[in-house]
Scaffold this motif. Structure first.
Motif, PDB file in Angstrom:
ATOM      1  N   ALA A 114     -19.047  -1.826  -2.525  1.00  0.00           N
ATOM      2  CA  ALA A 114     -20.356  -1.307  -2.947  1.00  0.00           C
ATOM      3  C   ALA A 114     -20.487   0.170  -2.602  1.00  0.00           C
ATOM      4  O   ALA A 114     -21.006   0.963  -3.393  1.00  0.00           O
ATOM      5  CB  ALA A 114     -21.468  -2.114  -2.286  1.00  0.00           C
ATOM      6  N   ARG A 115     -19.991   0.569  -1.433  1.00  0.00           N
ATOM      7  CA  ARG A 115     -20.017   1.978  -1.042  1.00  0.00           C
ATOM      8  C   ARG A 115     -19.204   2.847  -1.991  1.00  0.00           C
ATOM      9  O   ARG A 115     -19.510   4.011  -2.204  1.00  0.00           O
ATOM     10  CB  ARG A 115     -19.426   2.133   0.358  1.00  0.00           C
ATOM     11  N   PHE A 152      -8.791  -1.435   8.556  1.00  0.00           N
ATOM     12  CA  PHE A 152      -9.963  -1.511   7.683  1.00  0.00           C
ATOM     13  C   PHE A 152     -11.066  -0.570   8.167  1.00  0.00           C
ATOM     14  O   PHE A 152     -11.699   0.123   7.380  1.00  0.00           O
ATOM     15  CB  PHE A 152     -10.490  -2.951   7.630  1.00  0.00           C
ATOM     16  N   TYR A 153     -11.290  -0.542   9.469  1.00  0.00           N
ATOM     17  CA  TYR A 153     -12.378   0.274  10.011  1.00  0.00           C
ATOM     18  C   TYR A 153     -12.078   1.772   9.900  1.00  0.00           C
ATOM     19  O   TYR A 153     -12.995   2.575   9.735  1.00  0.00           O
ATOM     20  CB  TYR A 153     -12.676  -0.134  11.451  1.00  0.00           C
ATOM     21  N   ALA A 154     -10.812   2.143   9.959  1.00  0.00           N
ATOM     22  CA  ALA A 154     -10.443   3.550   9.761  1.00  0.00           C
ATOM     23  C   ALA A 154     -10.756   3.970   8.324  1.00  0.00           C
ATOM     24  O   ALA A 154     -11.279   5.066   8.089  1.00  0.00           O
ATOM     25  CB  ALA A 154      -8.965   3.765  10.080  1.00  0.00           C
ATOM     26  N   HIS A 163     -16.277   8.620  17.104  1.00  0.00           N
ATOM     27  CA  HIS A 163     -15.286   9.631  16.775  1.00  0.00           C
ATOM     28  C   HIS A 163     -15.141   9.757  15.268  1.00  0.00           C
ATOM     29  O   HIS A 163     -15.212   8.789  14.533  1.00  0.00           O
ATOM     30  CB  HIS A 163     -13.920   9.270  17.376  1.00  0.00           C
ATOM     31  N   SER A 164     -14.898  10.948  14.838  1.00  0.00           N
ATOM     32  CA  SER A 164     -14.603  11.185  13.427  1.00  0.00           C
ATOM     33  C   SER A 164     -13.214  10.657  13.144  1.00  0.00           C
ATOM     34  O   SER A 164     -12.325  10.703  13.989  1.00  0.00           O
ATOM     35  CB  SER A 164     -14.672  12.680  13.148  1.00  0.00           C
ATOM     36  N   VAL A 202     -14.615   6.629   4.439  1.00  0.00           N
ATOM     37  CA  VAL A 202     -15.541   6.549   3.298  1.00  0.00           C
ATOM     38  C   VAL A 202     -16.934   6.985   3.732  1.00  0.00           C
ATOM     39  O   VAL A 202     -17.594   7.767   3.052  1.00  0.00           O
ATOM     40  CB  VAL A 202     -15.554   5.123   2.700  1.00  0.00           C
ATOM     41  N   ARG A 203     -17.374   6.492   4.884  1.00  0.00           N
ATOM     42  CA  ARG A 203     -18.707   6.852   5.397  1.00  0.00           C
ATOM     43  C   ARG A 203     -18.852   8.348   5.618  1.00  0.00           C
ATOM     44  O   ARG A 203     -19.886   8.935   5.356  1.00  0.00           O
ATOM     45  CB  ARG A 203     -18.981   6.143   6.718  1.00  0.00           C
TER      46      ARG A 203
END
Length: 144
Positions: free
Chosen positions: A113-114, A44-46, A4-5, A51-52
């Motif tokens: 880093a991202r 954190f994953y949200a 999911h976005s 970012v991705r």
């Protein structure tokens, strides 16, 4: 969550609130959201997904660049100002141990880093078992 976005998740209002508070420039907000990034099990994953997907403005990415190093440092030290209360120290140590066990330090370094941050001496390795032994004294056991 990868399917999911972040725009379609229930985390979008939380992320919007975070960036609104960070834009206000409050140091208290920076510390709060750094704690959420370091210790929040799902938050954190949200952030990582946002970012991705590249949905963050350059200004919001700058705000993240400021709080990621703070989140990393929170994983390495228990805060002052608890008055030496053993119950508070126990709760804080358990929260810290749980975050370290799931590799949050490594994940935060990858996020940095991202975002284009260079972290000196990146802690890519998981915390060795011998360093987790003190946490056993507080009743916490590493998973697995």
């Amino acid at each position: 969550m990868n399917e999911h976005s972040v725009r379609q998740t229930r985390w979008q209002p939380v992320l919007a609130q975070m960036f609104e508070e960070l834009r206000a420039g409050s140091p208290r907000a920076e510390v709060y959201w750094a704690q959420q990034l370091a210790f929040g099990p799902v938050f954190f994953y949200a952030v990582l997904l946002a970012v991705r997907e590249g949905i963050l403005s350059p200004e919001d990415r700058d705000h993240l660049r400021r709080i990621v190093p703070m989140a990393l440092s929170l994983l390495g030290a228990l805060p002052d100002g608890n008055g030496g209360d053993p119950a508070t120290l126990l709760l804080l140590a358990r929260r810290q141990a749980s975050a370290l066990a799931v590799g949050r330090r490594q994940l935060l370094t990858r996020l940095a880093a991202r975002l284009g941050l260079e972290i000196s001496n990146p802690p890519y390795e998981p915390v060795p078992g011998r360093l987790q032994r003190p946490y056993e004294l507080i009743g916490w056991r590493p998973p697995g």
